[in-house]
Design a protein around this motif. Sequence first.
Motif, PDB file in Angstrom:
ATOM      1  N   THR B  47       0.841  -1.205   0.000  1.00 50.66           N
ATOM      2  CA  THR B  47       0.000   0.000   0.000  1.00 50.66           C
ATOM      3  C   THR B  47       0.872   1.250   0.000  1.00 50.66           C
ATOM      4  O   THR B  47       0.552   2.235  -0.674  1.00 50.66           O
ATOM      5  N   LEU B 187       0.236  -4.380  -7.144  1.00 52.67           N
ATOM      6  CA  LEU B 187      -0.923  -5.194  -6.766  1.00 52.67           C
ATOM      7  C   LEU B 187      -0.721  -6.649  -7.184  1.00 52.67           C
ATOM      8  O   LEU B 187      -1.064  -7.576  -6.437  1.00 52.67           O
ATOM      9  N   PHE B 280      -9.352   7.934  -4.269  1.00 51.99           N
ATOM     10  CA  PHE B 280      -8.488   6.821  -4.681  1.00 51.99           C
ATOM     11  C   PHE B 280      -7.662   6.305  -3.511  1.00 51.99           C
ATOM     12  O   PHE B 280      -7.475   5.099  -3.356  1.00 51.99           O
ATOM     13  N   ALA B 283      -9.817   4.322  -1.242  1.00 49.82           N
ATOM     14  CA  ALA B 283     -10.242   3.069  -1.881  1.00 49.82           C
ATOM     15  C   ALA B 283      -9.129   2.026  -1.867  1.00 49.82           C
ATOM     16  O   ALA B 283      -9.394   0.827  -2.006  1.00 49.82           O
ATOM     17  N   LEU B 284      -7.887   2.484  -1.674  1.00 46.36           N
ATOM     18  CA  LEU B 284      -6.750   1.563  -1.745  1.00 46.36           C
ATOM     19  C   LEU B 284      -6.802   0.464  -0.673  1.00 46.36           C
ATOM     20  O   LEU B 284      -6.648  -0.722  -0.998  1.00 46.36           O
ATOM     21  N   VAL B 286      -9.385  -0.675   0.836  1.00 42.65           N
ATOM     22  CA  VAL B 286     -10.525  -1.531   0.488  1.00 42.65           C
ATOM     23  C   VAL B 286     -10.132  -2.455  -0.666  1.00 42.65           C
ATOM     24  O   VAL B 286     -10.427  -3.657  -0.645  1.00 42.65           O
ATOM     25  N   ALA B 287      -9.432  -1.883  -1.641  1.00 45.24           N
ATOM     26  CA  ALA B 287      -9.007  -2.693  -2.792  1.00 45.24           C
ATOM     27  C   ALA B 287      -8.020  -3.772  -2.363  1.00 45.24           C
ATOM     28  O   ALA B 287      -8.105  -4.921  -2.813  1.00 45.24           O
ATOM     29  N   VAL B 288      -7.086  -3.403  -1.469  1.00 43.48           N
ATOM     30  CA  VAL B 288      -6.098  -4.394  -0.996  1.00 43.48           C
ATOM     31  C   VAL B 288      -6.802  -5.518  -0.232  1.00 43.48           C
ATOM     32  O   VAL B 288      -6.507  -6.702  -0.417  1.00 43.48           O
ATOM     33  N   ALA B 290      -9.967  -6.431  -0.557  1.00 42.63           N
ATOM     34  CA  ALA B 290     -10.755  -7.209  -1.518  1.00 42.63           C
ATOM     35  C   ALA B 290      -9.852  -8.139  -2.322  1.00 42.63           C
ATOM     36  O   ALA B 290     -10.205  -9.299  -2.583  1.00 42.63           O
ATOM     37  N   LEU B 291      -8.676  -7.635  -2.660  1.00 42.18           N
ATOM     38  CA  LEU B 291      -7.722  -8.456  -3.406  1.00 42.18           C
ATOM     39  C   LEU B 291      -7.271  -9.654  -2.557  1.00 42.18           C
ATOM     40  O   LEU B 291      -7.198 -10.790  -3.045  1.00 42.18           O
TER      41      LEU B 291
END
Lengths: 238, 308
Positions: B47, B187, B280, B283-284, B286-288, B290-291
Amino acid sequence: MAPGAAGLYVGRMVRFTSVGLRYAPPAGSSDPGVGQDVLSNLDFHLPAGSFHWLTGPSGAGKSSLLRLMQLAQRPTRGEVEVLGVVTSRARRSELPALRRRIGVVFQDFRLLPHLSAFDNIALPLRIAGRAELALRADVTEMLRWVGLEPKAESLPPELSGGEQQRIAIARAVVMRPALLLADEPTGNLDAVQSRRVLSLLQEMHRMGTTVVVATHSDSLVSAYPGPALRLADGRLER
Amino acid sequence: MSETGKFTVSRWASRRPVLRRGRGRDPLGLRQALPGVLLPAVALAMTLLATLALGGAFGARALALRWQEGAAAAVTVQLPDMDQARVARALAALRELPDLVDARPMDQARMAALLRPWLGEIPALPLPAILELRFDPLPDNPEALALRIISVVPGAAVETQGVWVARMVALATKVQQTALVAVLLVLLLAVAVVTVGIRAGLSARQDVIAILHDLGATDGEIAHRFAGRVALLCVLGALAGLALALPTLLAFSGLAGSLMGRMPVSRLAELPWRGLPWPFLLALPVAVAALGWATAQLTVRGWLKRLP
């Protein structure tokens, strides 16, 4: 054969038809023994509510046969029917629900060492989605039945072998299984603990559960006479 | 043992199975199998890198936009006064230049806005006439072009820094694209490392998984337990990474601000908080998470296929 409307299962509990089992050799294995049939041409059925010994010397295939009954293995040949479901044809996704109706007791107990006796017994109920408040009464009742209520919070390593096996039996029956399988359940126990475990299994049978107990001990079978399936070299002896 | 052992199918056997929280909430022992150090550390590092790359991408984009806005023309020509006839003659002469696509006088209001930081509001101040020229393609030799303009518009002062600004804008755009590729690579690397961590957890817990499987747990339940733990560890690490990246990002933003003509700040509240791409950045994590969740689901479900 299908379960009755109220969940009562009548008639045939287990049916084996021309069943054979062969374990696939691990990649790169050069052991000539691996890859041979461990079970061959097994044909039998167990009526609902029956008690059977599964006997034979070590290596005869008793554990493999139990693995087929508990759906831990699918047959290489033939047809295995358990609780009205032909396991060799069933979809993989159908098997978990069926497994929750089968209780299994192992020689090495297979308790989760990081969970207390209470939580080990509660595990099948939690898997089945029982609410925490509702399962407490059932688990406490099981602990009382096996005489280990004071040990509810003990971890398995803190219990004796006999106590661990009684916890394992409580875990196997807490879901009120229609079929109860035990693989050498007294193999690691002294005579007193063995009698206690056997009496628990027989009590389950008296209450209507179909019970199969695998053992290589002829003396145990003599002490508790009953019908037996005798295995030798992966085949049933008549 | 009332009813226990009666010849009935459990009334719970057909319910949708869910491993409940509460006592025994961690039957797989995932707190030991997936300890709270490795995955959060990976998520933190990823991150941190992704945030810096993302900040760089947005910073480059903001600079490019700002430069494009401030240097609307490649070349500006300053005439000593606003005499309309002289402006018209100069424009006519300039339109004969090769590669010229546009030539027009700078809007007076825009000129006043550009000069305001230096001169303030002085409405009475006489302003020179500024002509803006655009070329396509940009001239290779701005100095030679300046000499030629002076030859066709005597007395003009020529400023060719717009050519360099256009080149900087092109560079900033490339930096932005490279930064976004870096985010993607980070990512992907995170997915690879998380997969390795989950596989180690599966190996450490294969006996326990086998027991749960034999007791009737579905692949979905077991994968859900792993995915939940992985997502939690990833989001914690990602939040820490974001917190660590913020000072650097703010420093970059302040640096970029000075390139845009903003004054240096001395107080926390004056930092360019609003200049950061918050949607953005937030959201990072959350994206991490979710990933991590999706990686765990796929890895565990794939691993469980080996069981009957």
